[in-house]
Design an enzyme around this catalytic site. Structure first.
Site, short mmCIF file in Angstrom:
data_model
loop_
_atom_site.label_atom_id
_atom_site.label_comp_id
_atom_site.label_asym_id
_atom_site.label_seq_id
_atom_site.Cartn_x
_atom_site.Cartn_y
_atom_site.Cartn_z
N GLU A 1 36.62 36.55 30.66
CA GLU A 1 35.94 37.19 29.52
C GLU A 1 36.44 36.58 28.21
O GLU A 1 35.73 36.55 27.21
CB GLU A 1 36.15 38.71 29.54
CG GLU A 1 35.16 39.45 28.66
CD GLU A 1 35.09 40.94 28.92
OE1 GLU A 1 34.18 41.38 29.62
OE2 GLU A 1 35.95 41.68 28.40
N HIS B 1 42.20 33.33 55.85
CA HIS B 1 41.34 33.25 57.03
C HIS B 1 39.87 33.32 56.62
O HIS B 1 39.00 33.55 57.46
CB HIS B 1 41.68 34.39 58.00
CG HIS B 1 43.06 34.26 58.56
ND1 HIS B 1 43.31 33.77 59.82
CD2 HIS B 1 44.26 34.50 58.00
CE1 HIS B 1 44.62 33.75 60.03
NE2 HIS B 1 45.22 34.19 58.94
N LYS C 1 24.39 43.90 27.97
CA LYS C 1 24.25 45.31 27.56
C LYS C 1 22.90 45.51 26.86
O LYS C 1 22.20 46.48 27.11
CB LYS C 1 25.40 45.73 26.63
CG LYS C 1 26.73 45.96 27.34
CD LYS C 1 27.79 46.52 26.38
CE LYS C 1 29.14 46.70 27.07
NZ LYS C 1 30.21 47.12 26.17
O1 PA5 Z 1 37.52 43.70 27.17
C1 PA5 Z 1 36.55 44.26 26.71
O2 PA5 Z 1 36.39 44.41 25.49
C2 PA5 Z 1 35.48 44.83 27.61
O3 PA5 Z 1 35.71 44.50 28.94
C3 PA5 Z 1 35.41 46.35 27.47
O4 PA5 Z 1 36.67 46.89 27.81
C4 PA5 Z 1 34.32 46.96 28.36
O5 PA5 Z 1 33.08 46.38 28.08
C5 PA5 Z 1 34.25 48.47 28.16
O6 PA5 Z 1 34.00 48.75 26.82
P1 PA5 Z 1 34.23 50.16 26.19
O7 PA5 Z 1 35.69 50.48 26.24
O8 PA5 Z 1 33.73 50.04 24.80
O9 PA5 Z 1 33.44 51.15 27.00
#
Ligand code: PA5
Length: 504
Positions: A336, A357, A473
């Site tokens: 990410e 495996h 999203k």
């Molecule tokens: O690292 C990040 O910013 C994302 O993975 C968020 O944690 C994830 O999208 C969840 O977002 P939120 O805490 O706003 O619900």
């Protein structure tokens, strides 16, 4: 069958640890010798000069990158560079371990104990950075079948469940079955407060709790949300829920040491003071601008060198099921943060020997685009010996003769592949974790957070935003017809309707 009950294996040390935590017994995590004995290490033996034809990583490669890495580190420490999200420098995680106060940790512990003592089951709701770190830490430090243990064996804490991380109605329904007839508390965690998956799970569970207990449900709901921007904050104010903030300057995947992680961990009676101390210890270790003194910088440099040499997949393999969640947390943290502008390595979490495996064949002889990182647990909570067998038909008595037990064998499920994969042109490194405790986990999290932040500088983009995630999203909102997204929804549906359907 009557009279036939399996016994004879003594007390499980994971359960003993859970009970002792309840009694307030603590590791001496502020003492130097204990810290040293619990320091994680990074072994690069099999990283350099793989022997085959595939491009190998050399020591000189890292030395060549060193000035870039050090420059990036200096910028990071000064909050400079491409680190902003909506005008905020997203580096709050950097000094958080030193800033977190004992009073704050005490407040969280007392809030967790207050709710925990009233409920039979606790549900942590969240996704991505609002879920993975908490779940990973919880699973690493508790018994594998935690919820099946008695309350006493759990250390006098409620059962613990996770929801919101998927939209599978059957998983949701099955979890509800586990909650049936129990007093349930929950902590909904969402920095933005608008994440669909979390919000839906919250709405369903809240609705059920309100139907069952009316106004009394309010005291069983804790909300952890973005300090300034979170829509959840507004709802909490309206409903009177107890709230915990997530700082604006810390992105979800860097937030396990904020209240996003700490409330749930305190609920499981995990020592959050020791956890914070592990972060702080690694923060100090990784302050140095001397590359070879700083594991985060070496780790970032090694991964960058691997990426430049065409390694596009990082297998993160562990020999500990409880630590598998850490590999999953890394599966989020790195892609990410690095997966922008055509960059980044795909992280593949693996539990060895199970995966040996399965895709082990691919690692050994498939396309040579793999880097491998082992999370090797040195000391497990328990020791399991292998019994002598008088017939020895399986030929395993030699293990006893050699003084081997399940623990030493489980070490070779890393040591063996590390050597074989190296010979197969897969450069690899090993992070050795002395034992499963909150301190060691804090060290890993901090080391990785700093490593991936440096990686962002090296790759030339912001490692604290996730515009790609925002894209999905938006598409989901548009397809679901969320108000404000009608036009986008129409356009998407129109485009999809014009696509040639291929279905056989
Ligand atoms: O690292 C990040 O910013 C994302 O993975 C968020 O944690 C994830 O999208 C969840 O977002 P939120 O805490 O706003 O619900």
């Amino acid at each position: 069958m009557e009279g036939m009950q399996l016994i004879g294996f003594g007390e499980n040390n994971s359960i003993r640890a859970q009970k002792q935590r309840r009694k307030g017994k603590k590791n001496p995590f502020n003492e130097g010798p204990w810290q040293l004995a619990n320091r994680i290490s990074l072994d690069l033996t099999y990283l350099f000069d793989t022997p085959g034809d595939a491009p190998s990583i050399t020591f000189e490669d890292i030395e060549d990158i060193a000035p870039q890495v050090i420059r990036a580190h200096r910028m990071l420490k000064k909050d400079q560079g491409d680190i902003y999200d909506h005008g905020i420098p997203m580096t709050g995680w950097q000094n958080l371990p030193g800033e977190i106060t004992q009073e704050h940790l005490k407040e969280i512990k007392s809030a967790a104990r207050g709710l925990g003592s009233q409920i039979d089951a606790f549900v942590s709701l969240g996704i991505g950075g609002s879920s993975l770190g908490i779940e990973a830490t919880f699973k690493a430090l508790t018994h594998t079948y935690f919820n099946q243990l008695s309350r006493r064996e759990r250390g006098d804490v409620p059962e613990i469940y996770f929801l919101g991380q998927n939209m599978d109605p059957d998983y949701f329904r099955d979890t509800l079955d586990m909650l049936k007839g129990k007093t349930v508390g929950m902590n909904v965690i969402s920095k933005s407060g608008t994440t669909t998956e979390t919000a839906i799970a919250f709405r369903i569970l809240r609705n059920l709790m309100e139907k069952n207990w009316g106004q009394a449900a309010k005291s069983l709901i804790y909300v952890t949300a973005g300090a300034a921007t979170g829509a959840l904050q507004e709802l909490s104010k309206h409903e009177g829920y107890k709230t915990f903030p997530i700082p604006d300057n810390i992105a979800g995947r860097y937030s396990v040491l904020t209240d996003a992680g700490l409330v749930g961990l305190a609920m499981a009676n995990i020592d959050i003071e020791e956890f914070a101390a592990g972060f702080e210890y690694m923060r100090n270790v990784t302050m140095s601008d001397d590359l070879w003194e700083n594991p985060s910088l070496v780790h970032a440099g090694a991964r960058y060198a691997a990426w430049l040499k065409g390694k596009k997949i990082e297998v993160v393999a562990t020999n500990s099921l409880p630590l598998y969640g850490i590999a999953r947390w890394m599966e989020q943290l790195f892609p990410e943060s690095e997966g922008h502008a055509g960059h980044g390595m795909w992280v593949s979490p693996s539990l060895y020997p199970e995966k040996l495996h399965a895709n082990g064949q691919m690692v050994q002889q498939g396309e040579r685009n793999i880097l491998e990182t082992f999370l090797m647990l040195r000391e497990h909570d328990n020791r399991i010996t292998i019994p002598h067998d008088k017939n020895n038909l399986d030929g395993l008595n030699f293990l006893l003769d050699k003084g081997q037990d399940m623990n030493s064998i489980n070490r070779t499920v890393i040591e063996g592949p590390a050597y074989a994969h190296y010979l197969g042109d897969v450069p690899n490194m090993t992070i050795e974790i002395p034992r499963k405790n909150a301190f060691c986990l804090g060290e890993i999290y901090y080391m990785m957070e700093k490593s991936v932040a440096i990686s962002g500088y090296l790759l030339g983009h912001n490692p604290f935003t996730q515009p790609g995630v925002e894209d999905y999203k938006r598409a989901m909102f548009a397809l679901l017809g969320k108000p404000g997204f009608e036009q986008e929804g129409k356009e998407i549906k129109d485009k999809i309707s014009k696509m040639k359907r291929v279905k056989i």
